[in-house]
Design an enzyme around this catalytic site. Sequence first.
Site, PDB file in Angstrom:
ATOM      1  N   THR A 157      42.307  38.979  32.797  1.00  0.00           N
ATOM      2  CA  THR A 157      42.914  38.960  34.129  1.00  0.00           C
ATOM      3  C   THR A 157      41.934  39.397  35.219  1.00  0.00           C
ATOM      4  OG1 THR A 157      43.846  41.187  33.809  1.00  0.00           O
ATOM      5  CG2 THR A 157      45.257  39.295  33.291  1.00  0.00           C
ATOM      6  N   TYR A 158      40.892  40.162  34.853  1.00  0.00           N
ATOM      7  CA  TYR A 158      39.904  40.560  35.857  1.00  0.00           C
ATOM      8  C   TYR A 158      38.944  39.407  36.136  1.00  0.00           C
ATOM      9  CZ  TYR A 158      36.138  43.116  38.175  1.00  0.00           C
ATOM     10  OH  TYR A 158      35.176  43.529  39.059  1.00  0.00           O
ATOM     11  N   ALA A 159      38.271  38.922  35.104  1.00  0.00           N
ATOM     12  CA  ALA A 159      37.387  37.772  35.292  1.00  0.00           C
ATOM     13  C   ALA A 159      38.191  36.553  35.748  1.00  0.00           C
ATOM     14  CB  ALA A 159      36.634  37.473  34.004  1.00  0.00           C
TER      15      ALA A 159
END
Length: 251
Positions: A157-159
């Site tokens: 979910t961050y990248a």
Amino acid sequence: MSEHTLTGKNVLIAGGAKNLGGLIARQAAEAGANVGIHYNSASSRPEAEETLAAVESAGTRGVILQGDLTVPANVTRLFADAESALGTLDVAVNTAGKVLRKPIAETTEDEYDAMFDINAKAAYFFIQEAGKHLADGGKIITIVTSLLAAFTDGYSTYAGGKAPVEHFTRAAAKEFAGRGISVTAVGPGPMDTPFFYGQETPERVAFHASQAMGDQLTQIEDVAPIVRFLATDGWWITGQTIFANGGYTTR
């Protein structure tokens, strides 16, 4: 051709109170810019005030601006308030982001929504408002992550939330080109800030450090001068993602 200095320019920095954003704010002021310092939560207010004091000590003007940028109306207000306080904006830098390391199987819908709201949605409307408000010859710079060039677990979910910013950057670079506005993204490697350590074990920290030159994590001092370069002499670079990570990863 663009200016080679920030003297007399007006710079807005989202997430400008501390860490990388705070250093960018200080360096912009040292280079002669007036600076709008955005922060998100009340807990960051004291650091925003410290950064403001540093900006004013450099002999330029500054203003503190608060807002949750996952709400587009707040992004609109941020640019309007910065413009009202400083004048026409020349450079807009978005350092805001949220990190989460969690397996896909364990990620909740609320976590997914929160990650994409801050990393993608807020970034989109920041670029949109910058395109509306910046003077001709302006610069828009978004901090993303070197994970965009990595093949690893845990950071879906961050990248994933930062990945759309590359497409936003390319589209905006084309759409704003007629006004001489450059649009870029900078992807630091794992940075030696509290933003990083809360997600990692000591063993993984050591591994990340081992992947870059000198067996060290990226320092905010490594990245801030690149932002300053893009805002001045590096203006001809546009539509690009620059991986500033000491050799941590590339593509």
